[in-house]
Design a protein around this motif. Sequence first.
Motif, mmCIF file in Angstrom:
data_model
loop_
_atom_site.group_PDB
_atom_site.id
_atom_site.type_symbol
_atom_site.label_atom_id
_atom_site.label_comp_id
_atom_site.label_asym_id
_atom_site.label_seq_id
_atom_site.Cartn_x
_atom_site.Cartn_y
_atom_site.Cartn_z
ATOM 1 N N GLY A 87 -19.880 -79.059 23.228
ATOM 2 C CA GLY A 87 -19.453 -78.500 21.960
ATOM 3 C C GLY A 87 -18.845 -79.520 21.020
ATOM 4 N N ASP A 88 -18.494 -80.706 21.510
ATOM 5 C CA ASP A 88 -17.954 -81.735 20.639
ATOM 6 C C ASP A 88 -19.068 -82.338 19.793
ATOM 7 O OD1 ASP A 88 -15.554 -81.274 21.758
ATOM 8 O OD2 ASP A 88 -15.379 -83.179 22.821
ATOM 9 N N SER A 89 -18.857 -82.410 18.504
ATOM 10 C CA SER A 89 -19.861 -82.935 17.594
ATOM 11 C C SER A 89 -20.023 -84.435 17.785
ATOM 12 C CB SER A 89 -19.467 -82.643 16.147
ATOM 13 O OG SER A 89 -20.309 -83.339 15.249
ATOM 14 N N VAL A 90 -21.250 -84.917 17.593
ATOM 15 C CA VAL A 90 -21.471 -86.361 17.659
ATOM 16 C C VAL A 90 -20.793 -87.067 16.500
ATOM 17 C CG1 VAL A 90 -23.658 -86.162 18.878
ATOM 18 C CG2 VAL A 90 -23.647 -86.125 16.388
ATOM 19 N N TYR A 91 -20.398 -86.316 15.459
ATOM 20 C CA TYR A 91 -19.753 -86.933 14.298
ATOM 21 C C TYR A 91 -18.239 -87.036 14.446
ATOM 22 C CZ TYR A 91 -24.320 -85.800 12.409
ATOM 23 O OH TYR A 91 -25.673 -85.684 12.225
ATOM 24 N N ALA A 92 -17.689 -86.494 15.548
ATOM 25 C CA ALA A 92 -16.249 -86.604 15.763
ATOM 26 C C ALA A 92 -15.861 -88.070 15.910
ATOM 27 C CB ALA A 92 -15.842 -85.826 17.014
ATOM 28 N N ALA A 93 -14.680 -88.409 15.413
ATOM 29 C CA ALA A 93 -14.224 -89.797 15.493
ATOM 30 C C ALA A 93 -14.027 -90.211 16.939
ATOM 31 C CB ALA A 93 -12.916 -89.960 14.713
ATOM 32 N N ASN A 94 -14.236 -91.501 17.209
ATOM 33 C CA ASN A 94 -13.970 -92.012 18.552
ATOM 34 C C ASN A 94 -12.497 -91.851 18.884
ATOM 35 O OD1 ASN A 94 -16.572 -92.896 19.251
ATOM 36 N ND2 ASN A 94 -16.317 -94.761 18.041
ATOM 37 N N ALA A 95 -12.226 -91.625 20.171
ATOM 38 C CA ALA A 95 -10.852 -91.441 20.627
ATOM 39 C C ALA A 95 -10.247 -92.750 21.134
ATOM 40 C CB ALA A 95 -10.804 -90.399 21.736
ATOM 41 N N SER A 96 -10.870 -93.878 20.778
ATOM 42 C CA SER A 96 -10.420 -95.198 21.227
ATOM 43 C C SER A 96 -10.394 -95.283 22.752
ATOM 44 C CB SER A 96 -9.030 -95.514 20.654
ATOM 45 O OG SER A 96 -9.068 -95.540 19.248
ATOM 46 N N ASP A 97 -11.288 -94.554 23.390
ATOM 47 C CA ASP A 97 -11.400 -94.601 24.846
ATOM 48 C C ASP A 97 -12.446 -95.635 25.249
ATOM 49 O OD1 ASP A 97 -9.591 -92.552 24.936
ATOM 50 O OD2 ASP A 97 -11.114 -90.986 25.163
ATOM 51 N N GLU A 98 -12.372 -96.058 26.483
ATOM 52 C CA GLU A 98 -13.352 -96.988 27.029
ATOM 53 C C GLU A 98 -13.894 -96.416 28.324
ATOM 54 O OE1 GLU A 98 -12.061 -101.331 26.721
ATOM 55 O OE2 GLU A 98 -10.162 -100.239 26.488
ATOM 56 N N HIS A 99 -15.215 -96.373 28.428
ATOM 57 C CA HIS A 99 -15.869 -95.866 29.632
ATOM 58 C C HIS A 99 -16.999 -96.821 29.993
ATOM 59 C CE1 HIS A 99 -13.945 -91.850 29.418
ATOM 60 N NE2 HIS A 99 -14.004 -92.071 28.109
ATOM 61 N N TYR A 100 -17.002 -97.259 31.231
ATOM 62 C CA TYR A 100 -18.045 -98.139 31.735
ATOM 63 C C TYR A 100 -18.490 -97.629 33.100
ATOM 64 C CZ TYR A 100 -15.836 -101.187 28.283
ATOM 65 O OH TYR A 100 -15.296 -101.691 27.124
ATOM 66 N N GLY A 101 -19.743 -97.885 33.432
ATOM 67 C CA GLY A 101 -20.244 -97.469 34.733
ATOM 68 C C GLY A 101 -21.356 -98.378 35.198
ATOM 69 N N ALA A 102 -21.494 -98.501 36.516
ATOM 70 C CA ALA A 102 -22.565 -99.291 37.107
ATOM 71 C C ALA A 102 -23.010 -98.615 38.394
ATOM 72 C CB ALA A 102 -22.110 -100.723 37.382
ATOM 73 N N ARG A 103 -24.294 -98.778 38.708
ATOM 74 C CA ARG A 103 -24.870 -98.073 39.859
ATOM 75 C C ARG A 103 -25.977 -98.910 40.490
ATOM 76 N NH1 ARG A 103 -26.333 -92.992 42.032
ATOM 77 N NH2 ARG A 103 -28.552 -92.495 42.088
ATOM 78 N N LEU A 104 -25.992 -98.939 41.798
ATOM 79 C CA LEU A 104 -27.062 -99.546 42.584
ATOM 80 C C LEU A 104 -27.513 -98.527 43.614
ATOM 81 C CD1 LEU A 104 -28.812 -101.877 43.809
ATOM 82 C CD2 LEU A 104 -26.786 -102.489 45.159
ATOM 83 N N LYS A 105 -28.816 -98.220 43.616
ATOM 84 C CA LYS A 105 -29.361 -97.298 44.609
ATOM 85 C C LYS A 105 -30.517 -97.975 45.315
ATOM 86 C CE LYS A 105 -31.002 -92.591 45.422
ATOM 87 N NZ LYS A 105 -31.244 -91.254 44.831
ATOM 88 N N VAL A 106 -30.510 -97.893 46.652
ATOM 89 C CA VAL A 106 -31.534 -98.522 47.468
ATOM 90 C C VAL A 106 -32.199 -97.449 48.326
ATOM 91 C CG1 VAL A 106 -32.028 -100.279 49.198
ATOM 92 C CG2 VAL A 106 -30.190 -100.654 47.544
ATOM 93 N N ASN A 107 -33.519 -97.364 48.243
ATOM 94 C CA ASN A 107 -34.276 -96.458 49.096
ATOM 95 C C ASN A 107 -34.572 -97.164 50.409
ATOM 96 O OD1 ASN A 107 -34.609 -94.184 47.261
ATOM 97 N ND2 ASN A 107 -35.920 -95.541 46.068
ATOM 98 N N LEU A 108 -34.011 -96.639 51.499
ATOM 99 C CA LEU A 108 -34.160 -97.237 52.817
ATOM 100 C C LEU A 108 -35.333 -96.582 53.534
ATOM 101 C CD1 LEU A 108 -30.357 -97.141 53.707
ATOM 102 C CD2 LEU A 108 -31.636 -99.043 52.684
ATOM 103 N N GLY A 109 -36.535 -96.880 53.072
ATOM 104 C CA GLY A 109 -37.714 -96.196 53.588
ATOM 105 C C GLY A 109 -37.947 -94.910 52.827
ATOM 106 N N GLU A 110 -38.778 -94.032 53.392
ATOM 107 C CA GLU A 110 -39.130 -92.790 52.714
ATOM 108 C C GLU A 110 -38.106 -91.688 52.926
ATOM 109 O OE1 GLU A 110 -43.003 -91.550 53.803
ATOM 110 O OE2 GLU A 110 -44.027 -93.239 52.847
ATOM 111 N N ARG A 111 -37.204 -91.823 53.899
ATOM 112 C CA ARG A 111 -36.316 -90.715 54.239
ATOM 113 C C ARG A 111 -34.847 -90.978 53.953
ATOM 114 N NH1 ARG A 111 -38.655 -86.612 56.761
ATOM 115 N NH2 ARG A 111 -40.706 -86.880 57.732
ATOM 116 N N ALA A 112 -34.451 -92.209 53.724
ATOM 117 C CA ALA A 112 -33.026 -92.519 53.574
ATOM 118 C C ALA A 112 -32.769 -93.290 52.290
ATOM 119 C CB ALA A 112 -32.523 -93.318 54.778
ATOM 120 N N TRP A 113 -31.553 -93.162 51.768
ATOM 121 C CA TRP A 113 -31.140 -93.907 50.582
ATOM 122 C C TRP A 113 -29.641 -94.171 50.653
ATOM 123 C CZ3 TRP A 113 -27.291 -91.422 48.039
ATOM 124 C CH2 TRP A 113 -27.214 -90.036 48.157
ATOM 125 N N LEU A 114 -29.222 -95.189 49.904
ATOM 126 C CA LEU A 114 -27.816 -95.554 49.784
ATOM 127 C C LEU A 114 -27.536 -95.881 48.334
ATOM 128 C CD1 LEU A 114 -25.019 -96.502 50.957
ATOM 129 C CD2 LEU A 114 -26.064 -98.779 51.160
#
Length: 472
Positions: free
Chosen positions: A249-276
């Motif tokens: 519901g928050d508009s894309v035109y709302a002013a930034n809240a001076s927050d900082e958000h960062y994220g990183a992800r690594l996913k490895v498929n360990l064969g056809e049945r497992a992942w990490l």
Amino acid sequence: MKIRRTLLLAAALALAALSAARAEPFGDVPAGHWAYDAVAELGAKGILEGYPDGAFKGGRAMSRYEIAVMVARALVNGGAGGEDRARLDDLAAEFRPELEALGVRTDRLDGRLSALEKGLGGWKIGGTLRFDYNAWDNDLPGSDALSDGFTFDEARLYLHRDLGGGIGFDARWSDGTFDRFWVTAADFLGWGLTFRAGQFALDWEDEDRLYHDRHGFFMGSSYRGASLKKDAGAVELAAFAASQRADDGDSVYAANASDEHYGARLKVNLGERAWLSLNGLWRNENDAGFNTYWAGLGYALSDGIAFRGAYYRQDLNDGLANYYGVPTAADDPKAWKVILDLSQEKLRFTSIWLEYAQIDAGFRLDNVPWSFNDDVDWPRRGARRNFSLAGDTGVWFVGARQQWNERWSTFERYARYDVDSLSPTPREWTVGVGYQYSPGLYFELAYNDQDGAVNMKDYDNKQVRFRTMLSF
């Protein structure tokens, strides 16, 4: 045998309608997968579109309505001739009710789907509507969420435009405003990257299927910023940077809240049945920052039997402790969960999701993971995200669903919250029945019993909800 034959006919028809064009497949179909080529061609032609998060979700069984839509799109892309025309005739006869509900004239197989044809050639417009009637045993007038009567749980429109050259534009209208706008560039810089910029949704726990049907611990809302993703088959890398994390519901035109958000992800498929997967979120909101790290692991014992789990650790700074009143002794809380997921195809009569989670006191949660609704059971602090538990908590959750036929289904839910120093133990259970009236219209009647709550030990309430859900 009839269902299997129908699926094979549908796949053969769709492939026969394809040109030699190729495109990158969906993000959850690695390059080494046996279905990579077929899925890529179906996606290139627009016959398969996947889910809004960009996933194909091939482990999920297709419904008759989804097969009918695939056949309809094959018609839009030129129909079929010769031997494939006979297959088309068979499929049209088999799926006549679903095709007619979509607007296909089955008496003229070489005709066009007017609604789908407009979408495939330019703008694609879709939408969802969830309209509820709630009746509470203990009605609280003026409390909005806990008042009897009709309410919109969701009313949204989705816009998509393919701009060519691997560039796409998407937007979402929700709660009276455009709350999401973003651009996507496939094969960015020719390096096989997927680039997104704007205000868009991210949910890595959903990608790993670490929650049942509502929310994970984190993410799920809109981030305003940019993201990059590289899918190299067995290895997936992703990262984002944002200056705003918006609630629905928050508009894309709302002013930034001076927050900082960062994220990183690594996913490895360990064969056809497992992942990490290894995931990290770093955030700073109102000078109250905290970091969250988690590792997810999954293993499919066989088709329809899967084990999944995750271990979480947080680093809470002094600013967060001061701002939210989190005890300084809880500056390094942890959590973990384990899941057993059994499909109805395996058990024949029902699916079962069995989950246990253990959460340290002070662990910061963004979402309500297990409750039937967001209105009770967890502290609010005036917003849906960023709240913690006052004591160490163990949660048992069981979810089950039975698909009796193409229209009728039933479901059950049970959640128990074992909170230290809180007695009696809060718990809730839910039963419901669903009816698929047409491909896009669904009705549901549910009963929910809430006995105690994490933030109100004497809370006792019952809820009846009738839901009308439209999707197009």
